[in-house]
Design an enzyme around this catalytic site. Structure first.
Site, PDB file in Angstrom:
ATOM      1  N   LYS A  69      42.141  32.954  33.243  1.00 54.23           N
ATOM      2  CA  LYS A  69      43.456  32.737  32.634  1.00 54.23           C
ATOM      3  C   LYS A  69      44.126  31.449  33.135  1.00 54.23           C
ATOM      4  CE  LYS A  69      44.444  37.543  31.455  1.00 54.23           C
ATOM      5  NZ  LYS A  69      45.363  38.662  31.531  1.00 54.23           N
ATOM      6  N   ASP A 105      50.446  39.186  27.017  1.00 53.87           N
ATOM      7  CA  ASP A 105      50.383  40.399  27.843  1.00 53.87           C
ATOM      8  C   ASP A 105      51.752  41.066  27.956  1.00 53.87           C
ATOM      9  OD1 ASP A 105      47.670  40.465  28.381  1.00 53.87           O
ATOM     10  OD2 ASP A 105      47.833  39.264  30.208  1.00 53.87           O
TER      11      ASP A 105
HETATM   12  P1  NDP Z   1      46.733  39.637  40.135  1.00 46.48           P
HETATM   13  O1  NDP Z   1      45.514  39.576  40.968  1.00 46.48           O
HETATM   14  O2  NDP Z   1      47.272  38.398  39.512  1.00 46.48           O
HETATM   15  O3  NDP Z   1      47.952  40.253  41.029  1.00 46.48           O
HETATM   16  C1  NDP Z   1      47.725  41.375  41.821  1.00 46.48           C
HETATM   17  C2  NDP Z   1      49.075  41.926  42.290  1.00 46.48           C
HETATM   18  O4  NDP Z   1      48.846  43.213  42.866  1.00 46.48           O
HETATM   19  C3  NDP Z   1      49.773  41.091  43.364  1.00 46.48           C
HETATM   20  O5  NDP Z   1      51.151  41.164  43.174  1.00 46.48           O
HETATM   21  C4  NDP Z   1      49.365  41.815  44.683  1.00 46.48           C
HETATM   22  O6  NDP Z   1      50.313  41.665  45.713  1.00 46.48           O
HETATM   23  C5  NDP Z   1      49.385  43.248  44.187  1.00 46.48           C
HETATM   24  N1  NDP Z   1      48.566  44.181  44.980  1.00 46.48           N
HETATM   25  C6  NDP Z   1      47.226  44.259  45.061  1.00 46.48           C
HETATM   26  N2  NDP Z   1      46.847  45.306  45.832  1.00 46.48           N
HETATM   27  C7  NDP Z   1      47.996  45.915  46.232  1.00 46.48           C
HETATM   28  C8  NDP Z   1      48.280  47.045  47.053  1.00 46.48           C
HETATM   29  N3  NDP Z   1      47.300  47.773  47.604  1.00 46.48           N
HETATM   30  N4  NDP Z   1      49.576  47.402  47.245  1.00 46.48           N
HETATM   31  C9  NDP Z   1      50.585  46.678  46.705  1.00 46.48           C
HETATM   32  N5  NDP Z   1      50.378  45.581  45.917  1.00 46.48           N
HETATM   33  C10 NDP Z   1      49.102  45.198  45.695  1.00 46.48           C
HETATM   34  O7  NDP Z   1      46.445  40.768  39.046  1.00 46.48           O
HETATM   35  P2  NDP Z   1      47.006  40.857  37.552  1.00 46.48           P
HETATM   36  O8  NDP Z   1      48.466  40.622  37.595  1.00 46.48           O
HETATM   37  O9  NDP Z   1      46.183  40.038  36.646  1.00 46.48           O
HETATM   38  O10 NDP Z   1      46.683  42.386  37.177  1.00 46.48           O
HETATM   39  C11 NDP Z   1      47.474  43.454  37.689  1.00 46.48           C
HETATM   40  C12 NDP Z   1      47.064  44.764  37.034  1.00 46.48           C
HETATM   41  O11 NDP Z   1      47.363  44.720  35.647  1.00 46.48           O
HETATM   42  C13 NDP Z   1      45.581  45.113  37.129  1.00 46.48           C
HETATM   43  O12 NDP Z   1      45.464  46.497  37.338  1.00 46.48           O
HETATM   44  C14 NDP Z   1      45.043  44.753  35.761  1.00 46.48           C
HETATM   45  O13 NDP Z   1      43.903  45.506  35.425  1.00 46.48           O
HETATM   46  C15 NDP Z   1      46.236  45.125  34.897  1.00 46.48           C
HETATM   47  N6  NDP Z   1      46.290  44.436  33.599  1.00 46.48           N
HETATM   48  C16 NDP Z   1      46.334  45.208  32.471  1.00 46.48           C
HETATM   49  C17 NDP Z   1      46.402  44.625  31.223  1.00 46.48           C
HETATM   50  C18 NDP Z   1      46.447  45.507  30.011  1.00 46.48           C
HETATM   51  O14 NDP Z   1      46.313  44.964  28.888  1.00 46.48           O
HETATM   52  N7  NDP Z   1      46.672  46.788  30.146  1.00 46.48           N
HETATM   53  C19 NDP Z   1      46.452  43.166  31.064  1.00 46.48           C
HETATM   54  C20 NDP Z   1      46.464  42.435  32.311  1.00 46.48           C
HETATM   55  C21 NDP Z   1      46.372  43.063  33.533  1.00 46.48           C
HETATM   56  P3  NDP Z   1      50.246  40.431  46.766  1.00 46.48           P
HETATM   57  O15 NDP Z   1      50.710  39.212  46.014  1.00 46.48           O
HETATM   58  O16 NDP Z   1      51.179  40.816  47.842  1.00 46.48           O
HETATM   59  O17 NDP Z   1      48.809  40.326  47.194  1.00 46.48           O
END
Ligand code: NDP
Length: 277
Positions: A69, A105
């Site tokens: 992306k 999204d």
């Molecule tokens: P990113 O990798 O960009 O961001 C991940 C985020 O999750 C960060 O804010 C990170 O925090 C946080 N995080 C990860 N692990 C933990 C934890 N154990 N506890 C608290 N916070 C946590 O991911 P995306 O934004 O791309 O995706 C996020 C979710 O959305 C995924 O599950 C993905 O599958 C889903 N998604 C669904 C879509 C749909 O169409 N339904 C479309 C796009 C995404 P930190 O910054 O502190 O590390």
């Protein structure tokens, strides 16, 4: 020859996009072909080359999924405001030698919550967990829906604060740390936009944030009752949902953008829904 579209990601075997766009094309009688492409992660520049080869082959548009992306964002000639703010692109249109980029999204998520789940956000208190790509893409569409207040929380709180600062003045948005939530009372809508559920983890959100008359939304899909949804259910939350509707709704936005006709989404959502229990 049919108009050519694709989704590009790596891995891509799990993608539901060809199925969704196939259903849309059938329903709207559009003559198109939609395939899945496993994009190369290296060497540098190989992703852009793959996209350009697709365009040279007559490709009209592409969906983009992880991990490309940001690379799609970088190679675009034009980007929507939503894509600019998200810093990420999930759909591209190829026109007159130019790459036009979008991020649907967030708007897909809002549509699923407001239309499919029947939960309008206007006047509501909304809590968003996470500040990654999906959360960033959702912020502007969420604020446009007119919540009374929106709070964004992230483990790395500086990331949430930087995000809030970027869109200051666009709506009632506040960034804070998980530790602050206990004192913030109940929210009508709690959205898990973290990737914690992909590894079966639970963000450190206290049950006190949930409101029984409200809703809890998990962006991950097909994972049944994730720890986040389980917490919400145990707190008595009335509406709980995973991200399958968001997936289909963002696809419908892209389809409309490409083809100028809006498909109905219920058939695809029903087809892809994995029951939570
Ligand atoms: P990113 O990798 O960009 O961001 C991940 C985020 O999750 C960060 O804010 C990170 O925090 C946080 N995080 C990860 N692990 C933990 C934890 N154990 N506890 C608290 N916070 C946590 O991911 P995306 O934004 O791309 O995706 C996020 C979710 O959305 C995924 O599950 C993905 O599958 C889903 N998604 C669904 C879509 C749909 O169409 N339904 C479309 C796009 C995404 P930190 O910054 O502190 O590390």
């Amino acid at each position: 020859m049919s108009d050519l579209y694709a989704v590009i990601g790596n891995p891509i075997g799990h993608t539901k996009s060809p199925l969704i766009h196939g259903l849309f094309a059938e329903e709207t009688r559009q003559d198109l072909s939609y395939t899945a492409i496993e994009g190369p992660q290296e060497p540098q520049g190989a992703f852009a080359e793959t996209v350009r080869a697709f365009i040279a082959n007559g490709g009209k548009g592409m969906n983009v999924t992880a991990p490309f992306k940001l690379q799609a964002f970088a190679m675009a000639d034009e980007r929507s405001e939503r894509a600019e703010l998200a810093g990420a692109v999930n759909a591209m249109k190829f026109e007159g030698g130019r790459i036009i980029a979008e991020n649907f999204d967030g708007i897909g998520l809002v549509r699923d919550i407001e239309v499919n789940l029947g939960f309008p956000m206007a006047g509501k208190r909304v809590l968003m967990l996470g500040a990654g790509g999906a959360a960033r893409g959702a912020l502007l569409p969420f604020l446009a829906a007119g919540p009374q207040e929106m709070v964004i929380v992230n483990r790395d709180v500086e990331k949430a604060k930087a995000l809030a600062a970027r869109i200051e003045g666009r709506g009632p948005l506040l960034a804070c740390a998980y530790g602050d939530l206990e004192a913030m009372g109940r929210f009508d809508l709690v959205v898990n936009a973290t990737s914690a559920s992909l590894t079966g983890e639970l963000p450190s959100v206290p049950p006190s944030v949930f409101s029984p008359e409200g809703a809890a939304y998990e962006l991950a899909y097909g994972k049944r009752l994730t720890p986040f949804l389980r917490l919400a259910r145990n707190a008595g939350v009335r509406i709980i949902a995973d991200g399958v509707g968001m997936l289909v709704e963002q696809a419908a936005e892209a389809f409309d953008w490409w083809r100028g006709v809006r498909p109905e989404t219920r058939t695809a959502i029903d087809r892809l829904t994995v029951p939570l229990d």
